[in-house]
Design a protein around this motif. Structure first.
Motif, mmCIF file in Angstrom:
data_model
loop_
_atom_site.group_PDB
_atom_site.id
_atom_site.type_symbol
_atom_site.label_atom_id
_atom_site.label_comp_id
_atom_site.label_asym_id
_atom_site.label_seq_id
_atom_site.Cartn_x
_atom_site.Cartn_y
_atom_site.Cartn_z
ATOM 1 N N THR A 1 0.842 -1.183 0.000
ATOM 2 C CA THR A 1 0.000 0.000 0.000
ATOM 3 C C THR A 1 0.884 1.243 0.000
ATOM 4 O O THR A 1 2.079 1.174 0.268
ATOM 5 C CB THR A 1 -0.947 0.016 1.221
ATOM 6 O OG1 THR A 1 -0.153 -0.040 2.393
ATOM 7 C CG2 THR A 1 -1.911 -1.147 1.187
ATOM 8 N N ASN A 2 0.290 2.345 -0.311
ATOM 9 C CA ASN A 2 0.970 3.646 -0.366
ATOM 10 C C ASN A 2 1.948 3.765 -1.533
ATOM 11 O O ASN A 2 2.949 4.453 -1.448
ATOM 12 C CB ASN A 2 1.671 3.979 0.955
ATOM 13 C CG ASN A 2 0.690 4.057 2.092
ATOM 14 O OD1 ASN A 2 -0.425 4.536 1.923
ATOM 15 N ND2 ASN A 2 1.079 3.553 3.243
ATOM 16 N N LYS B 1 3.121 5.340 -4.936
ATOM 17 C CA LYS B 1 2.990 6.689 -5.482
ATOM 18 C C LYS B 1 2.641 6.597 -6.961
ATOM 19 O O LYS B 1 3.511 6.497 -7.817
ATOM 20 C CB LYS B 1 4.282 7.482 -5.276
ATOM 21 C CG LYS B 1 4.691 7.576 -3.823
ATOM 22 C CD LYS B 1 3.628 8.242 -2.988
ATOM 23 C CE LYS B 1 4.048 8.329 -1.547
ATOM 24 N NZ LYS B 1 2.956 8.421 -0.633
ATOM 25 N N ASN C 1 -4.291 5.240 -5.932
ATOM 26 C CA ASN C 1 -4.920 5.752 -4.721
ATOM 27 C C ASN C 1 -6.110 4.871 -4.333
ATOM 28 O O ASN C 1 -6.269 4.493 -3.172
ATOM 29 C CB ASN C 1 -5.354 7.206 -4.927
ATOM 30 C CG ASN C 1 -5.843 7.840 -3.662
ATOM 31 O OD1 ASN C 1 -5.391 7.506 -2.569
ATOM 32 N ND2 ASN C 1 -6.770 8.767 -3.786
ATOM 33 N N ASN D 1 -4.772 1.458 -3.195
ATOM 34 C CA ASN D 1 -4.203 1.556 -1.851
ATOM 35 C C ASN D 1 -5.290 1.609 -0.792
ATOM 36 O O ASN D 1 -5.169 0.973 0.263
ATOM 37 C CB ASN D 1 -3.305 2.783 -1.740
ATOM 38 C CG ASN D 1 -2.033 2.660 -2.551
ATOM 39 O OD1 ASN D 1 -1.581 1.567 -2.862
ATOM 40 N ND2 ASN D 1 -1.459 3.792 -2.910
ATOM 41 N N LYS D 2 -6.357 2.365 -1.046
ATOM 42 C CA LYS D 2 -7.460 2.450 -0.083
ATOM 43 C C LYS D 2 -8.136 1.086 0.099
ATOM 44 O O LYS D 2 -8.479 0.705 1.215
ATOM 45 C CB LYS D 2 -8.501 3.476 -0.543
ATOM 46 C CG LYS D 2 -8.049 4.911 -0.396
ATOM 47 C CD LYS D 2 -9.122 5.853 -0.902
ATOM 48 C CE LYS D 2 -8.705 7.291 -0.813
ATOM 49 N NZ LYS D 2 -9.748 8.194 -1.347
ATOM 50 N N THR E 1 -5.779 -1.200 2.105
ATOM 51 C CA THR E 1 -5.773 -0.798 3.509
ATOM 52 C C THR E 1 -7.033 -1.274 4.210
ATOM 53 O O THR E 1 -6.979 -1.818 5.318
ATOM 54 C CB THR E 1 -5.630 0.740 3.626
ATOM 55 O OG1 THR E 1 -4.413 1.136 2.990
ATOM 56 C CG2 THR E 1 -5.621 1.179 5.073
#
Length: 132
Positions: free
Chosen positions: A6-7, A9, A116, A119-120, A123
């Protein structure tokens, strides 16, 4: 499965991919773990990027773009299903930012929102796994 990537870029991944004409993702998808993560998140096998890339060559990469836009739409559905607040990636967002925005930062903007959203979702799935 615990998601560990995750995270990411997305803007910079899109930047590198744009200036390498898609060659970056030929290596990043299988060796960076993205292919398997997408399959795990979406719950089904996804055509490997290298196949979409090769099929994209005779179509001026329209096939590759539609392939990625389809995955973006599936991620949008998964995000809505798990109750994640937007904005999310979508077929339209991925396709049009790449087509019309290719002369500026459009591919980077589309890829940023794609990652994005991914990643959400990852998570949220990690949090749900911890609860269980």
């Amino acid at each position: 499965m615990r998601f560990t990537h995750t995270n990411r870029k997305g803007f910079w991944l899109g930047f590198i991919d744009f200036f390498t004409a898609g060659l970056f993702f030929l290596f990043y998808m299988p060796f960076g773990g993205l292919q398997s993560e997408l399959e795990e998140v979406l719950g089904h096998k996804v055509r490997p990027y290298w196949q979409a890339y090769l099929l994209g060559i005779p179509t001026l990469f329209i096939y590759t773009l539609v392939w990625m836009a389809r995955i973006a739409e599936e991620l949008k559905s998964k995000a809505a299903e798990t109750g994640i607040e937007g904005p999310h990636t979508s077929w339209r967002h991925m396709f049009w930012w790449n087509m019309l925005g290719c002369l500026c930062f459009g591919p980077m903007i589309a890829t940023e929102r794609f990652f994005n959203t991914l990643n959400k979702i990852e998570t949220k799935l990690n949090e749900m796994e911890q609860i269980l």
